[in-house]
Design a protein around this motif. Structure first.
Motif, mmCIF file in Angstrom:
data_model
loop_
_atom_site.group_PDB
_atom_site.id
_atom_site.type_symbol
_atom_site.label_atom_id
_atom_site.label_comp_id
_atom_site.label_asym_id
_atom_site.label_seq_id
_atom_site.Cartn_x
_atom_site.Cartn_y
_atom_site.Cartn_z
ATOM 1 N N TYR A 1 -3.576 1.072 -8.030
ATOM 2 C CA TYR A 1 -3.737 1.141 -6.579
ATOM 3 C C TYR A 1 -5.111 0.622 -6.174
ATOM 4 O O TYR A 1 -5.237 -0.189 -5.247
ATOM 5 C CB TYR A 1 -3.545 2.595 -6.151
ATOM 6 N N GLN A 2 -6.146 1.064 -6.874
ATOM 7 C CA GLN A 2 -7.498 0.610 -6.564
ATOM 8 C C GLN A 2 -7.617 -0.903 -6.741
ATOM 9 O O GLN A 2 -8.173 -1.594 -5.888
ATOM 10 C CB GLN A 2 -8.511 1.336 -7.438
ATOM 11 N N GLY A 3 -7.074 -1.421 -7.829
ATOM 12 C CA GLY A 3 -7.122 -2.863 -8.064
ATOM 13 C C GLY A 3 -6.426 -3.637 -6.956
ATOM 14 O O GLY A 3 -6.950 -4.646 -6.461
ATOM 15 N N PHE A 4 -5.270 -3.170 -6.550
ATOM 16 C CA PHE A 4 -4.540 -3.814 -5.445
ATOM 17 C C PHE A 4 -5.381 -3.814 -4.178
ATOM 18 O O PHE A 4 -5.554 -4.843 -3.533
ATOM 19 C CB PHE A 4 -3.201 -3.102 -5.208
ATOM 20 N N LEU B 1 0.845 -1.193 0.000
ATOM 21 C CA LEU B 1 0.000 0.000 0.000
ATOM 22 C C LEU B 1 0.881 1.244 0.000
ATOM 23 O O LEU B 1 0.655 2.181 -0.762
ATOM 24 C CB LEU B 1 -0.920 -0.016 1.221
ATOM 25 N N ASP B 2 1.903 1.246 0.852
ATOM 26 C CA ASP B 2 2.820 2.386 0.928
ATOM 27 C C ASP B 2 3.548 2.614 -0.398
ATOM 28 O O ASP B 2 3.766 3.758 -0.795
ATOM 29 C CB ASP B 2 3.836 2.188 2.051
ATOM 30 N N GLU B 3 3.922 1.543 -1.079
ATOM 31 C CA GLU B 3 4.600 1.677 -2.378
ATOM 32 C C GLU B 3 3.670 2.330 -3.403
ATOM 33 O O GLU B 3 4.083 3.237 -4.134
ATOM 34 C CB GLU B 3 5.069 0.306 -2.874
ATOM 35 N N HIS B 4 2.429 1.859 -3.450
ATOM 36 C CA HIS B 4 1.457 2.468 -4.370
ATOM 37 C C HIS B 4 1.261 3.939 -4.023
ATOM 38 O O HIS B 4 1.255 4.804 -4.906
ATOM 39 C CB HIS B 4 0.105 1.741 -4.299
ATOM 40 N N GLN B 5 1.091 4.217 -2.738
ATOM 41 C CA GLN B 5 0.862 5.597 -2.334
ATOM 42 C C GLN B 5 2.066 6.486 -2.643
ATOM 43 O O GLN B 5 1.893 7.623 -3.056
ATOM 44 C CB GLN B 5 0.493 5.673 -0.845
ATOM 45 N N ALA B 6 3.274 5.971 -2.461
ATOM 46 C CA ALA B 6 4.469 6.765 -2.766
ATOM 47 C C ALA B 6 4.511 7.123 -4.248
ATOM 48 O O ALA B 6 4.856 8.262 -4.613
ATOM 49 C CB ALA B 6 5.730 6.004 -2.356
#
Length: 137
Positions: free
Chosen positions: A52-55, A10-15
């Motif tokens: 991100y949404q898919g993850f 999640l943090d990777e996607h958000q970064a």
């Protein structure tokens, strides 16, 4: 997948998303208006938000919602609904601003884009806190 692994992803996607937002904000505040660069950033953000949404749906919200846990499942469903609402808002934004010359509408476009950036940042921060609580509950 462990809660720790989920939060790391999640943090990777958000970064990635936050980096795109930062570049977009710089473009919006720059003295020179670069419509092609803004369009590229808009589509890069669209792709990153979709991934991100898919993850989140596949790896986080759907499994927790399906678990039937009376404390966690409703939270997961709510978070998924909020995610979908932000996604729909972003899709409407992309549809609106991809159909016009943003340079011709700069007085409307720039503040709208800056508001969207703030909205996405706020959503990411709130979602990170609530997802961490969901996964560690």
């Amino acid at each position: 997948m462990t809660p720790s692994t989920c939060l790391t992803r999640l943090d990777e996607h958000q970064a990635t998303i936050l980096g795109i937002l930062q570049r977009g904000e710089r473009l919006l505040k720059a003295p020179e208006r670069d419509a092609p660069a803004l369009a590229r950033a808009r589509w890069e953000l669209a792709r990153a938000l979709l991934a991100y949404q898919g993850f989140k749906h596949r790896e986080l919200f759907d499994p927790v919602a399906a678990s039937g846990c009376p404390r966690r499942a409703p939270v997961a469903r709510r978070l998924k609904g909020e995610c979908e609402a932000v996604g729909e808002s972003f899709r409407a934004y992309v549809a609106k601003w991809s159909a016009v010359s943003v340079l011709d509408c700069w007085a409307e476009y720039q503040p709208a884009a800056l508001r969207l950036i703030a909205q996405v940042r706020d959503h990411l921060a709130r979602e990170r806190r609530e997802t961490a609580a969901l996964l560690t509950a």
